[in-house]
Design a protein around this motif. Structure first.
Motif, mmCIF file in Angstrom:
data_model
loop_
_atom_site.group_PDB
_atom_site.id
_atom_site.type_symbol
_atom_site.label_atom_id
_atom_site.label_comp_id
_atom_site.label_asym_id
_atom_site.label_seq_id
_atom_site.Cartn_x
_atom_site.Cartn_y
_atom_site.Cartn_z
ATOM 1 N N LYS A 118 0.937 -1.241 -0.116
ATOM 2 C CA LYS A 118 0.115 -0.036 -0.079
ATOM 3 C C LYS A 118 0.807 1.297 -0.016
ATOM 4 O O LYS A 118 1.995 1.251 0.721
ATOM 5 C CB LYS A 118 -0.836 0.012 1.282
ATOM 6 C CG LYS A 118 -2.070 0.947 1.333
ATOM 7 C CD LYS A 118 -3.237 0.398 0.281
ATOM 8 C CE LYS A 118 -4.414 1.341 0.206
ATOM 9 N NZ LYS A 118 -4.337 2.478 -0.654
ATOM 10 N N ASP A 119 0.389 2.205 -0.562
ATOM 11 C CA ASP A 119 1.188 3.530 -0.722
ATOM 12 C C ASP A 119 1.466 3.840 0.700
ATOM 13 O O ASP A 119 0.626 3.919 1.457
ATOM 14 C CB ASP A 119 0.204 4.572 -1.501
ATOM 15 C CG ASP A 119 1.174 5.732 -1.734
ATOM 16 O OD1 ASP A 119 2.110 5.861 -2.528
ATOM 17 O OD2 ASP A 119 0.913 6.670 -1.220
ATOM 18 N N PRO A 123 -2.354 6.597 1.806
ATOM 19 C CA PRO A 123 -3.111 5.527 1.890
ATOM 20 C C PRO A 123 -4.283 5.306 1.330
ATOM 21 O O PRO A 123 -4.832 4.293 1.347
ATOM 22 C CB PRO A 123 -2.855 5.012 3.232
ATOM 23 C CG PRO A 123 -2.890 6.381 4.174
ATOM 24 C CD PRO A 123 -1.943 7.240 3.143
ATOM 25 N N GLY A 128 -0.169 1.364 -5.392
ATOM 26 C CA GLY A 128 0.568 0.563 -4.497
ATOM 27 C C GLY A 128 2.226 0.896 -4.919
ATOM 28 O O GLY A 128 2.472 1.133 -6.054
ATOM 29 N N SER A 166 -1.437 -0.323 -10.660
ATOM 30 C CA SER A 166 -2.210 -0.623 -9.667
ATOM 31 C C SER A 166 -3.515 -0.042 -10.184
ATOM 32 O O SER A 166 -4.742 -0.867 -9.712
ATOM 33 C CB SER A 166 -1.725 0.351 -8.336
ATOM 34 O OG SER A 166 -0.611 0.245 -8.179
ATOM 35 N N HIS A 170 -6.727 -2.694 -10.142
ATOM 36 C CA HIS A 170 -7.608 -2.429 -9.288
ATOM 37 C C HIS A 170 -9.106 -2.260 -9.990
ATOM 38 O O HIS A 170 -10.043 -2.788 -9.566
ATOM 39 C CB HIS A 170 -7.352 -1.030 -8.499
ATOM 40 C CG HIS A 170 -8.569 -0.533 -7.648
ATOM 41 N ND1 HIS A 170 -8.838 -1.126 -6.647
ATOM 42 C CD2 HIS A 170 -9.570 0.357 -8.230
ATOM 43 C CE1 HIS A 170 -9.857 -0.464 -6.129
ATOM 44 N NE2 HIS A 170 -10.325 0.601 -6.878
ATOM 45 N N TYR A 177 -3.715 -5.645 -1.006
ATOM 46 C CA TYR A 177 -2.354 -5.146 -0.491
ATOM 47 C C TYR A 177 -1.790 -6.220 0.870
ATOM 48 O O TYR A 177 -2.711 -6.854 1.584
ATOM 49 C CB TYR A 177 -2.624 -3.842 0.345
ATOM 50 C CG TYR A 177 -3.224 -2.820 -0.787
ATOM 51 C CD1 TYR A 177 -2.344 -2.208 -1.654
ATOM 52 C CD2 TYR A 177 -4.631 -2.596 -0.782
ATOM 53 C CE1 TYR A 177 -2.877 -1.363 -2.643
ATOM 54 C CE2 TYR A 177 -5.161 -1.739 -1.634
ATOM 55 C CZ TYR A 177 -4.162 -1.282 -2.692
ATOM 56 O OH TYR A 177 -4.761 -0.540 -3.644
ATOM 57 N N SER A 180 0.154 -4.091 6.539
ATOM 58 C CA SER A 180 1.126 -2.863 6.695
ATOM 59 C C SER A 180 2.397 -3.134 7.117
ATOM 60 O O SER A 180 3.007 -2.141 7.046
ATOM 61 C CB SER A 180 0.236 -1.555 7.117
ATOM 62 O OG SER A 180 0.034 -2.050 8.702
#
Length: 246
Positions: A118-119, A123, A128, A166, A170, A177, A180
């Motif tokens: 995940k970015d 977020p 990603g 992404s 998506h 994802y 975290s």
């Protein structure tokens, strides 16, 4: 069969990055797997690594002064991997400039069709970080096919390979994802906050399995205590030497 896949092109990274990545994968992945490197130069890469040519992409070169947007990474999804190279099964892609600090086993069993980081900073976005992603070899060739057919429009719409990748996956409902804590950013999660960064060393966050280096430093920079921006101080990340070796 499980595959760990990496890519090396141009002169930015030496063969030692591939060799150390293989060694880290071997230490942190139980059982059998194949280690694949898609590359334009296999000189100096250790014998345990299976080297294959980077599938053809035929994209226009980046403009002068523009950083490499890593569009070549889309070729990890090419039909050449199953049809020409005979690769079948699950693939875990790893960037060369990462450090594996924990088990990789669950990266192959975690549920999802296409799993990515995940970015970090935004977020809420779909985007990603493609330093670590898992997919079934050959199952997402349409991502590459569509880019090839619409390169100009896609390069105007998306900043780099991971934003395009992404968004496309998506839109198909196939993107998910990693937890975290599995793939923290060294830049955002491994450097003590100011001003404690002047006396505390960089650290590995709890639960980390792969430390991601992006932007300002790579593993040898972090080990030496270097950041590639002014007024950004770090002490040497001595833990890198415990993991980033052959």
């Amino acid at each position: 069969m499980r595959h760990v896949v990496c890519m090396k092109w141009g002169t930015k990274y030496e063969a030692t990055y591939v060799n150390k990545l293989y060694a880290m994968a071997r230490r942190h992945l139980t059982g059998d797997f194949r280690f694949i490197c898609l590359t334009d130069d296999s000189v100096g890469i250790r014998s345990e690594v299976e080297c294959f040519p980077i599938p053809r992409l035929d994209i226009r070169p980046e403009a002068a002064g523009v950083r490499d947007r890593a569009w070549r990474k889309l070729t990890t999804l090419s039909r050449d991997l199953p049809d020409v190279y005979g690769l079948q099964g699950q693939a875990l892609f790893l960037d060369l400039d990462i450090v594996v600090v924990g088990s990789l086993d669950e990266f192959f069993t975690y549920p999802g069709e296409f799993v990515i980081i995940k970015d970090y900073r935004r977020p809420w976005r779909v985007t990603g970080n493609s330093s670590v992603y898992r997919y079934t070899i050959g199952a997402h060739a349409d991502v590459l096919d569509y880019f090839r057919a619409n390169e100009t429009a896609m390069r105007e719409k998306f900043r780099n390979e991971q934003t395009y990748l992404s968004d496309y996956v998506h839109a198909q409902g196939k993107l998910s994802y990693w937890p975290s804590d599995w793939c923290p950013s060294f830049k955002y999660g491994g450097i003590p906050i100011w001003p404690t960064n002047y006396w505390r060393r960089p650290f590995v966050p709890e639960g980390a399995r792969v430390m991601i280096f992006h932007g300002e430093c790579n593993p040898p920079d972090a080990l030496a205590g270097r950041r590639n921006r002014r007024f950004r101080f770090i002490r040497p990340a001595t833990w890198v030497a415990d993991h980033w070796h052959e």
